[in-house]
Design an enzyme around this catalytic site. Sequence first.
Site, PDB file in Angstrom:
ATOM      1  N   ASN A  47       0.914  -1.165  -0.217  1.00  0.00           N
ATOM      2  CA  ASN A  47       0.018  -0.033  -0.031  1.00  0.00           C
ATOM      3  C   ASN A  47       0.919   1.172   0.013  1.00  0.00           C
ATOM      4  O   ASN A  47       1.604   1.624   1.142  1.00  0.00           O
ATOM      5  CB  ASN A  47      -0.833  -0.089   1.039  1.00  0.00           C
ATOM      6  CG  ASN A  47      -1.818   1.218   1.430  1.00  0.00           C
ATOM      7  OD1 ASN A  47      -1.657   2.000   0.497  1.00  0.00           O
ATOM      8  ND2 ASN A  47      -2.682   1.003   2.286  1.00  0.00           N
ATOM      9  N   ARG A  83      -2.723  -1.942  -3.313  1.00  0.00           N
ATOM     10  CA  ARG A  83      -3.856  -1.339  -3.390  1.00  0.00           C
ATOM     11  C   ARG A  83      -3.670  -0.051  -4.118  1.00  0.00           C
ATOM     12  O   ARG A  83      -2.670   0.614  -4.549  1.00  0.00           O
ATOM     13  CB  ARG A  83      -4.011  -0.375  -1.838  1.00  0.00           C
ATOM     14  CG  ARG A  83      -4.638   0.832  -1.830  1.00  0.00           C
ATOM     15  CD  ARG A  83      -4.831   1.425  -0.330  1.00  0.00           C
ATOM     16  NE  ARG A  83      -5.855   2.390  -0.589  1.00  0.00           N
ATOM     17  CZ  ARG A  83      -5.642   3.691   0.134  1.00  0.00           C
ATOM     18  NH1 ARG A  83      -4.646   4.002   0.420  1.00  0.00           N
ATOM     19  NH2 ARG A  83      -6.615   4.287   0.060  1.00  0.00           N
ATOM     20  N   HIS A 116     -12.347   3.935  -0.185  1.00  0.00           N
ATOM     21  CA  HIS A 116     -12.305   2.961   0.909  1.00  0.00           C
ATOM     22  C   HIS A 116     -13.161   1.857   0.772  1.00  0.00           C
ATOM     23  O   HIS A 116     -13.469   1.199   1.721  1.00  0.00           O
ATOM     24  CB  HIS A 116     -13.001   3.798   2.366  1.00  0.00           C
ATOM     25  CG  HIS A 116     -12.126   4.756   2.790  1.00  0.00           C
ATOM     26  ND1 HIS A 116     -12.800   5.920   3.522  1.00  0.00           N
ATOM     27  CD2 HIS A 116     -11.015   5.047   3.207  1.00  0.00           C
ATOM     28  CE1 HIS A 116     -11.915   6.612   3.851  1.00  0.00           C
ATOM     29  NE2 HIS A 116     -10.573   6.090   3.757  1.00  0.00           N
ATOM     30  N   GLU A 124      -8.227  -3.897   5.936  1.00  0.00           N
ATOM     31  CA  GLU A 124      -8.322  -3.856   4.485  1.00  0.00           C
ATOM     32  C   GLU A 124      -7.188  -4.501   3.642  1.00  0.00           C
ATOM     33  O   GLU A 124      -7.097  -5.174   2.673  1.00  0.00           O
ATOM     34  CB  GLU A 124      -7.990  -2.230   4.171  1.00  0.00           C
ATOM     35  CG  GLU A 124      -8.963  -1.394   4.311  1.00  0.00           C
ATOM     36  CD  GLU A 124      -8.772   0.077   4.519  1.00  0.00           C
ATOM     37  OE1 GLU A 124      -8.226   0.589   5.511  1.00  0.00           O
ATOM     38  OE2 GLU A 124      -8.892   0.637   3.303  1.00  0.00           O
ATOM     39  N   ARG A 132      -9.044  16.902   5.955  1.00  0.00           N
ATOM     40  CA  ARG A 132      -9.771  17.440   4.734  1.00  0.00           C
ATOM     41  C   ARG A 132     -11.124  17.941   5.364  1.00  0.00           C
ATOM     42  O   ARG A 132     -11.756  17.473   6.185  1.00  0.00           O
ATOM     43  CB  ARG A 132     -10.125  16.060   3.963  1.00  0.00           C
ATOM     44  CG  ARG A 132      -8.800  15.798   2.936  1.00  0.00           C
ATOM     45  CD  ARG A 132      -9.151  14.233   2.414  1.00  0.00           C
ATOM     46  NE  ARG A 132      -8.338  13.322   3.003  1.00  0.00           N
ATOM     47  CZ  ARG A 132      -8.620  12.141   2.666  1.00  0.00           C
ATOM     48  NH1 ARG A 132      -9.642  11.614   1.794  1.00  0.00           N
ATOM     49  NH2 ARG A 132      -7.657  11.222   3.369  1.00  0.00           N
TER      50      ARG A 132
END
Length: 398
Positions: A9, A86, A175, A380, A236
């Site tokens: 990742n 990923r 996600h 994940e 964010r």
Amino acid sequence: MEGTILTVNCGSSSLKVALFDAQLQKLASGLAERLGKDDAFATIKGRPDRIELTAGATHESALRALVSALQDCGLLDAPPVAIGHRVVHGGETFRKAALIDEDVLTAIEDCANLAPLHNPVNLAGIRATTNLFPDVPQVAVFDTAFHHTLPQKAYLYAVPQRLYRDWGVRRYGFHGTSHQFMATEAARLLGKTPATTSIISAHLGNGCSITAIRDGNSVDTSMGLTPLEGLVMGTRSGDVDPGLFDFLANKGMNAEEVHRILNNESGLLGLSGQTNDMRALCELADHDHEPSRTAIDVFCFRLARYIGAMMASLNQLDALVFTGGIGENSSLVRKKTLAHLGLFGFTMDEELNAHHGSISDGQIEGADSRFRVLVIPTNEELVIAREALASATPGSAG
Ligand code: AMP
């Protein structure tokens, strides 16, 4: 089948790897940080020594260092049987994980215009592992793929449709691996099959998104064309009035400055003026730091509004699920969020919530709650490993 599966990742200045055995049990994980900087370093989880990297280390040199550390631990004596990457943006091209070949690489490059900060570093990771293990199948697992089932009414923006046709301007969602994992884990905990289970999955980490999953399929989600839309996040902003762009332009800001403000200086950090870290904010709030309290309040209220909005896409709700670093660990965020949702019939068990869910199934709802509420740790890397194994070795235990 024997052998190991490596997951990779790559972020802009970091790289995470994990190694799984063929039964998908995690054997080890490692992290390289501050890539491109003078003080880049890497660590293998559970090992005290830092792996020093050369100044300005690239993703490739960090990956070599981490792989050789895993080899030194005796965990990677033979090349892995599959490597899962990923990849943030798969556009409309990728509806599921893809075994990487030249065509797939070109298509990922094409999607880079939708995710210029993310896809190029994901490609750097793919090139690095291809150089290290040229004969091992490499699989791209996309953050967007789980959302390919979004209906048109959920993915279209109300803008001239030439923007969609010519440039792909639509909502994609992110996600996906985490929301997909929630769909299967919640179904398992509820004793149902994913195909008959409908949940609202709230992934609350440094990035935050919420997804309505109807009968196992993503039908609405809070992130859009980019991972900026939707919930309040660490740095964010999530949703703002689109009119803010001209407003700031009229103040003399260019696109780069607006991007930086909304992506790097907003969210919990912008509201609190202190930190993007929810744990630290909760401590500050305990010490009466008013801006931190405000940041937590705005975060929870926005989340509650989105939970209400996600109800519009479902015809039943088997569970509301909290996950991610904040969702799994912050009893305060769950409590404050659920407090806004009494009208829907949500109630919470204070004691179960304080324990981050019951041990058997992570439940935190009160006995009189109309809906189940679960806390489920995300995984994940496991989804990436599982998809990599399934795509690289069709017919195996994927
Ligand atoms: P992630 O991106 O999933 O690793 O989540 C990172 C976020 O989880 C950060 O805001 C952390 O402060 C938050 N977090 C982790 N542990 C806790 C905790 N015990 N209480 C509150 N927030 C936490």
